[in-house]
Enzyme design. Structure first.
Site, mmCIF file in Angstrom:
data_model
loop_
_atom_site.group_PDB
_atom_site.id
_atom_site.type_symbol
_atom_site.label_atom_id
_atom_site.label_comp_id
_atom_site.label_asym_id
_atom_site.label_seq_id
_atom_site.Cartn_x
_atom_site.Cartn_y
_atom_site.Cartn_z
ATOM 1 N N LYS A 1 6.080 26.123 8.509
ATOM 2 C CA LYS A 1 6.446 26.991 9.649
ATOM 3 C C LYS A 1 7.750 26.541 10.269
ATOM 4 C CE LYS A 1 5.556 23.832 13.027
ATOM 5 N NZ LYS A 1 6.594 23.226 13.873
ATOM 6 N N ASP B 1 -0.878 21.864 14.970
ATOM 7 C CA ASP B 1 -0.242 22.873 14.114
ATOM 8 C C ASP B 1 -1.159 23.401 13.007
ATOM 9 O OD1 ASP B 1 2.181 22.761 15.467
ATOM 10 O OD2 ASP B 1 3.042 21.271 14.104
#
Ligand code: C5P
Length: 308
Positions: A15, A142
């Protein structure tokens, strides 16, 4: 007996953060975040095969930098799932990496998310998705986003995920460094700098509107990362990287997560290649990659060699 597979291959994305707003730390030292994650086309593949014990092998980008002992987040994910579901069998995990290690792109979190999904299938646990998300949250801030993928807003510690509307496809140039940055050290430097004053970090409406419109020019104007100054304190050379992306004609650039990867936005695929070439020539990064986004979250690519 239901069919069992001889192996399950799961792919999970890395990401970048299009916006990362950070508030003051809570009593555990964690910071409230308001962030926009986007999953990019650099992937971690995890192949899980049956075995009596848990074991791990890592290949691909930066594999030699990844610990393979009990601290590895994929092994921790496997152990957490074993405990949660009362599983006594093990598995062998083979991770093939594309996401830079300690680069602010959540490669280890993608490994953990992929492992949860692969072992849930391999061990045929029939868990609800919400259970996997809860386990993901326990592994790291995350990890839930790596399950969700696409473009999403993260609140809480970044682990409370709401999908975001996003039109179109974006073309990113990723300037990757050979030496990573430690996330806790970057947050500590942020605290030393006095951090941000806002108790509740907020996202800019303009950024959300740009995603809704599929407008890369508007998005580029609103890329923001509150950790950038702290990362620059620790690694002043990152200023040269940001400057190089600007000189190369990128629409805008931002540090991803706690860095040191810098993500620069291009108009289209051809522009991304030309920006990447100029940034490469500037010799400010260990490697310069291109990626498209958004891409899906962790998903099963194949159940290998199904047996009855
Ligand atoms: O959750 P994760 O293990 O990925 O976080 C790594 C470190 O980053 C934490 O130990 C903490 O120091 C810092 N962090 C933080 N606030 C967050 C997320 C991470 O301070 N919201």
């Amino acid at each position: 007996m239901s069919p069992a597979s001889a192996g399950v291959l799961v792919r999970a994305p890395g990401k970048i953060n299009l916006a990362l707003r950070v508030g003051p730390p809570d009593e555990d030292g964690y910071h409230p975040l308001a962030t926009v994650f986007q999953a990019v086309s650099l992937h971690e593949d995890v192949l899980a095969t049956p075995a009596a014990e848990l074991s791990l092998a890592v290949t691909g980008r930066g594999a030699d930098l990844v610990p393979t002992d009990g601290t590895n987040l994929a092994l921790r994910a496997a152990r957490l799932l074993q405990e949660h579901a009362g599983v006594t069998e093990g598995a062998h995990l083979e991770i093939t990496k594309q996401v830079p290690v300690a680069g602010g792109m959540a490669g280890g979190s993608a490994d953990a998310a992929a492992t949860l999904l692969a072992l849930e299938q391999l061990w045929q646990l029939g868990l609800e998705r919400s259970e996997l998300v809860e386990l993901a949250r326990q592994l790291g801030a995350d990890v839930p986003f790596a399950l969700t993928g696409q473009t999403a807003i993260g609140t809480g510690r970044g682990d409370v995920i709401t999908p975001a509307m996003c039109r179109g496809s974006y073309h990113w140039v990723l300037a990757v460094q050979d030496t990573g940055l430690s996330t806790p050290e970057v947050f500590a430097a942020f605290d030393d700098d006095g951090g941000r004053l806002a108790e509740q970090p907020q996202l800019d409406d303009e950024l959300i509107a740009a995603l809704l419109d599929g407008d890369p020019l508007a998005l580029a104007r609103h890329l923001v990362n509150d950790l950038e100054a702290a990362a620059l304190d620790l690694r002043p050379e990152l200023g040269d990287v940001l400057a190089a992306t600007e000189r190369a004609g990128a629409l805008g650039a931002v540090l991803s997560g706690s860095g040191p990867t810098v993500a620069a936005l291009a108009v289209d695929a051809a522009h991304a290649e030309s920006v990447a070439e100029v940034v490469r020539a500037a010799e400010v990064a260990g490697d310069v990659l291109v990626a498209t986004a958004p891409v899906p979250g962790a998903r099963v690519l194949e159940a290998v060699g199904d047996v009855a």
